[in-house]
Enzyme design. Structure first.
Site, PDB file in Angstrom:
ATOM      1  N   ASP A  34       0.812  -1.222   0.000  1.00  0.00           N
ATOM      2  CA  ASP A  34       0.000   0.000   0.000  1.00  0.00           C
ATOM      3  C   ASP A  34       0.848   1.277   0.000  1.00  0.00           C
ATOM      4  OD1 ASP A  34      -2.220  -1.663   0.145  1.00  0.00           O
ATOM      5  OD2 ASP A  34      -2.229  -1.618   2.338  1.00  0.00           O
ATOM      6  N   LYS A  37       1.916   2.058  -5.039  1.00  0.00           N
ATOM      7  CA  LYS A  37       2.468   1.470  -6.275  1.00  0.00           C
ATOM      8  C   LYS A  37       1.530   1.708  -7.450  1.00  0.00           C
ATOM      9  CE  LYS A  37       2.461  -2.511  -4.294  1.00  0.00           C
ATOM     10  NZ  LYS A  37       2.067  -2.094  -2.936  1.00  0.00           N
ATOM     11  N   GLY A  61      -4.503  -4.417  -3.733  1.00  0.00           N
ATOM     12  CA  GLY A  61      -5.580  -3.462  -3.963  1.00  0.00           C
ATOM     13  C   GLY A  61      -4.957  -2.112  -4.227  1.00  0.00           C
ATOM     14  N   HIS A  62      -5.186  -1.587  -5.413  1.00  0.00           N
ATOM     15  CA  HIS A  62      -4.577  -0.307  -5.777  1.00  0.00           C
ATOM     16  C   HIS A  62      -5.676   0.697  -6.099  1.00  0.00           C
ATOM     17  CE1 HIS A  62      -1.161  -2.880  -6.107  1.00  0.00           C
ATOM     18  NE2 HIS A  62      -1.592  -3.458  -7.207  1.00  0.00           N
ATOM     19  N   GLN A 243       2.070  -6.100  -3.257  1.00  0.00           N
ATOM     20  CA  GLN A 243       2.468  -6.187  -1.846  1.00  0.00           C
ATOM     21  C   GLN A 243       3.740  -5.357  -1.596  1.00  0.00           C
ATOM     22  OE1 GLN A 243       1.536  -9.558  -3.402  1.00  0.00           O
ATOM     23  NE2 GLN A 243      -0.436  -8.687  -2.886  1.00  0.00           N
TER      24      GLN A 243
HETATM   25  P1  GDP Z   1      -0.755   0.313  -3.523  1.00  0.00           P
HETATM   26  O1  GDP Z   1      -1.389  -0.958  -3.086  1.00  0.00           O
HETATM   27  O2  GDP Z   1       0.698   0.359  -3.257  1.00  0.00           O
HETATM   28  O3  GDP Z   1      -1.090   0.665  -4.942  1.00  0.00           O
HETATM   29  O4  GDP Z   1      -1.402   1.467  -2.626  1.00  0.00           O
HETATM   30  P2  GDP Z   1      -2.949   1.642  -2.290  1.00  0.00           P
HETATM   31  O5  GDP Z   1      -3.653   2.115  -3.507  1.00  0.00           O
HETATM   32  O6  GDP Z   1      -3.478   0.444  -1.606  1.00  0.00           O
HETATM   33  O7  GDP Z   1      -2.886   2.770  -1.191  1.00  0.00           O
HETATM   34  C1  GDP Z   1      -2.363   4.030  -1.449  1.00  0.00           C
HETATM   35  C2  GDP Z   1      -3.456   5.071  -1.211  1.00  0.00           C
HETATM   36  O8  GDP Z   1      -2.870   6.344  -1.157  1.00  0.00           O
HETATM   37  C3  GDP Z   1      -4.473   5.147  -2.349  1.00  0.00           C
HETATM   38  O9  GDP Z   1      -5.719   5.568  -1.803  1.00  0.00           O
HETATM   39  C4  GDP Z   1      -3.903   6.229  -3.267  1.00  0.00           C
HETATM   40  O10 GDP Z   1      -4.892   6.896  -4.029  1.00  0.00           O
HETATM   41  C5  GDP Z   1      -3.317   7.161  -2.259  1.00  0.00           C
HETATM   42  N1  GDP Z   1      -2.123   7.896  -2.683  1.00  0.00           N
HETATM   43  C6  GDP Z   1      -1.089   7.489  -3.455  1.00  0.00           C
HETATM   44  N2  GDP Z   1      -0.129   8.444  -3.499  1.00  0.00           N
HETATM   45  C7  GDP Z   1      -0.567   9.449  -2.723  1.00  0.00           C
HETATM   46  C8  GDP Z   1      -0.013  10.706  -2.334  1.00  0.00           C
HETATM   47  O11 GDP Z   1       1.102  11.076  -2.690  1.00  0.00           O
HETATM   48  N3  GDP Z   1      -0.758  11.473  -1.488  1.00  0.00           N
HETATM   49  C9  GDP Z   1      -1.998  11.092  -1.049  1.00  0.00           C
HETATM   50  N4  GDP Z   1      -2.668  11.920  -0.239  1.00  0.00           N
HETATM   51  N5  GDP Z   1      -2.549   9.934  -1.405  1.00  0.00           N
HETATM   52  C10 GDP Z   1      -1.836   9.118  -2.215  1.00  0.00           C
HETATM   53  P1  IMO Z   2      -0.892  -4.200  -2.214  1.00  0.00           P
HETATM   54  O1  IMO Z   2      -0.467  -4.727  -3.543  1.00  0.00           O
HETATM   55  C1  IMO Z   2      -0.998  -4.610   2.116  1.00  0.00           C
HETATM   56  C2  IMO Z   2      -1.011  -8.672   3.735  1.00  0.00           C
HETATM   57  C3  IMO Z   2      -2.271  -9.110   4.453  1.00  0.00           C
HETATM   58  C4  IMO Z   2      -1.673 -10.061   5.480  1.00  0.00           C
HETATM   59  C5  IMO Z   2      -0.549 -10.733   4.696  1.00  0.00           C
HETATM   60  C6  IMO Z   2      -0.907 -12.094   4.118  1.00  0.00           C
HETATM   61  O2  IMO Z   2      -2.182  -3.496  -2.211  1.00  0.00           O
HETATM   62  O3  IMO Z   2       0.213  -3.430  -1.577  1.00  0.00           O
HETATM   63  P2  IMO Z   2      -2.428 -12.827   2.066  1.00  0.00           P
HETATM   64  O4  IMO Z   2      -3.893 -12.620   1.837  1.00  0.00           O
HETATM   65  O5  IMO Z   2      -1.557 -12.267   1.014  1.00  0.00           O
HETATM   66  O6  IMO Z   2      -2.098 -14.244   2.379  1.00  0.00           O
HETATM   67  O7  IMO Z   2      -2.145 -12.003   3.418  1.00  0.00           O
HETATM   68  O8  IMO Z   2      -0.214  -9.853   3.645  1.00  0.00           O
HETATM   69  N1  IMO Z   2      -1.203  -8.177   2.348  1.00  0.00           N
HETATM   70  C7  IMO Z   2      -1.161  -6.880   2.012  1.00  0.00           C
HETATM   71  N2  IMO Z   2      -1.020  -5.781   2.779  1.00  0.00           N
HETATM   72  N3  IMO Z   2      -1.074  -4.498   0.776  1.00  0.00           N
HETATM   73  C8  IMO Z   2      -1.191  -5.591   0.005  1.00  0.00           C
HETATM   74  O9  IMO Z   2      -1.147  -5.547  -1.344  1.00  0.00           O
HETATM   75  C9  IMO Z   2      -1.280  -6.860   0.623  1.00  0.00           C
HETATM   76  N4  IMO Z   2      -1.410  -8.118   0.156  1.00  0.00           N
HETATM   77  C10 IMO Z   2      -1.351  -8.917   1.229  1.00  0.00           C
HETATM   78  O10 IMO Z   2      -2.925  -8.032   5.061  1.00  0.00           O
HETATM   79  O11 IMO Z   2      -1.092  -9.328   6.520  1.00  0.00           O
HETATM   80 MG    MG Z   3      -2.848  -1.625  -1.770  1.00  0.00          MG
END
Ligand code: GDP
Ligand code: IMO
Ligand code: MG
Length: 444
Positions: A34, A37, A61-62, A243
């Protein structure tokens, strides 16, 4: 003198041509997932031709913001939102066909074409309903010691792959082979779950035959050749990690990890591309730290006294809706991640979330047994035994969300970034100050 001048012109031309030339680039998370990416891959896809996922599944989840539209993707590479790209789900990915079809439908209903642009490797493994059931069953039985998985069946699916009993995408199109695999696996899983017939052969078989027909046109038997040829043809190929480094099933905070290799080498392996073909590796790093699920978190703050607002940072898991745990920036983690991934540079995200924080802490070392470590000591890799050593920095106390040039950032923010570069042993190349594409700047 004249010769030196000519030499420097040649060197400059070379540097420019390299920096604008074709690249194969890996983007990985350098913390616990999270990191942003999805946002960075979408940003970097502006000039990418092919985007490849190499590992993980719909545990990822992105959230990606493009103008007023917000997209939540779990499986399909984030680069799909750029209409000129080709996207690949590589052989190392685990695919839940139901989720994939839902994602395709979601994109199409938003006017984003997917057909003829999205390709699935037949090597990828398939998540079946019994994987999800088993994931939940095992987690529930661990009670207080659960991993806190996403319950999407990721672990059981990878376990079947390693045990050589899993179903690959290619198997879906071989009726006898597929029915044999499902029959044996359903019987095995029902037995493992206490003899309860939670999954019926007929139900699974019929459901998945239907999915197979719907996905047939997306399956490409030479995905890996296509990626290789794109690299040879000097196209820009972007490998999208899922991840984060410390969820890696070897080097993460085992056993509180996911079931795939999340580091750059793992992404490469899952994409079927040799490491020598990669030019550039970007470690995506949040300006603080978050974690979802259980496991050690050295810089974690008590939510009741945490100055980083979960709501402002939208620190709610995209896949499960769980609140993310929040902590200060941990340079020990990120320095370790830079090494494990061979990262050339950092993309620093969510700087804006620190805009209104008066005193910002930065973890610069782990204290353990009378010594201070600047990378994770392998002997205490579960991290529960270390104490963080902090530096405290004055915050910049001004809004960065509208800033588009590094030079325009507040001086205090630049110092924070410079300190991160020194501590983590990598230059910061990109800085993100908001969820939208244009809220991104390049630090030369
Ligand atoms: P990922 O799994 O690495 O793609 O990250 P996620 O999408 O799960 O979580 C990142 C969250 O932060 C999402 O809600 C993005 O829209 C948000 N986000 C990404 N970059 C920035 C930033 O520079 N500032 C803010 N405020 N939000 C951001
Ligand atoms: P993105 O791509 C954050 C975490 C789960 C749990 C552990 C194992 O959005 O960054 P799993 O279901 O993979 O067997 O769970 O890994 N986890 C993540 N945490 N971002 C993710 O993906 C994750 N994918 C798995 O919360 O702790
Ligand atoms: Mg994510």
């Amino acid at each position: 003198m004249k010769r030196m001048k000519i030499m420097s012109v040649v060197v400059c031309a070379l540097v420019v041509s390299l920096s604008v030339g074709a690249t194969s680039r890996i983007v990985v998370g350098a913390q616990f997932g999270d990191e942003g990416k999805g946002k960075m891959v979408d940003y970097l896809s502006g000039d990418a031709d092919v985007i490849v996922r190499g590992q993980g599944g719909n545990n990822a989840g992105h959230t990606i913001m493009v103008g007023d539209s917000e997209y939540k993707l779990h499986l399909i590479p984030s680069g799909i939102l750029r209409e000129h790209t080709q996207c690949v789900l590589g052989g190392g990915v685990v695919i839940n066909p139901r989720v994939l079809l839902e994602e395709i439908a979601m994109l199409e209903s938003n006017g984003i074409s997917v057909r003829g642009r999205l390709w699935i490797s037949p090597y990828a493994h398939v998540i079946l309903p019994y994987h999800e059931a088993l994931d939940g069953h095992v987690e529930d039985r661990k009670a207080g010691a659960s991993i806190g998985t996403t319950r999407r069946g990721i672990g059981p699916c990878y376990a079947d792959k390693v045990n050589r009993v899993g179903v690959r995408v290619g198997d879906l199109f071989e009726a006898d082979r597929f029915s044999g695999l499902v029959a044996r696996n359903v019987a095995r899983v029902n037995k493992a779950m206490g003899g309860v017939d939670t999954t019926s052969f007929d139900g699974v078989y019929d459901e998945y035959c239907e999915y197979a027909e719907k996905l047939r046109d997306f399956v490409k038997d030479d995905c890996e050749v296509m990626i290789d040829e794109a690299i040879k043809a000097k196209k820009n190929v972007l490998f999208e990690g899922a991840q984060g480094t410390f969820l890696d099933n070897t080097f993460g905070t085992f056993p509180f990890v996911t079931s795939s290799s999340t580091i750059a080498a793992g992404v490469c392996g899952g994409a079927g591309i040799g490491p020598s073909r990669i030019d550039d590796c970007i470690a995506v790093v949040k300006a603080y730290t978050t974690r979802v699920g259980n496991g050690p978190f050295v810089t974690e703050m008590d939510p009741a006294n945490c100055p980083i607002e979960a709501r402002k940072g939208r620190e709610i898991a995209v896949t499960t809706g769980r609140l993310r745990r929040i902590g200060w920036f941990d340079a020990v983690l990120v320095k370790t991640a830079v090494r494990l991934n061979g990262a050339h540079a950092i993309a620093l995200t969510k700087l804006d979330i620190l805009d209104a924080i008066e005193k910002i802490k930065l973890c610069v070392g782990y204290s353990y047994n009378g010594k201070v470590y600047d990378q994770i000591p392998a002997m205490c890799c579960d991290l529960s035994v270390v104490t963080p050593v902090y530096e405290e920095w004055d915050g910049w106390m001004s809004c960065t969300a509208d800033i588009r040039r590094y030079d325009d950032l507040p001086e205090q923010a630049k110092k924070y970034i410079a300190r991160i570069e020194t501590l983590c042993n990598a230059p910061v190349r990109y800085i993100s100050v908001g969820p939208e594409r244009q809220q991104t700047m390049i630090k030369a």
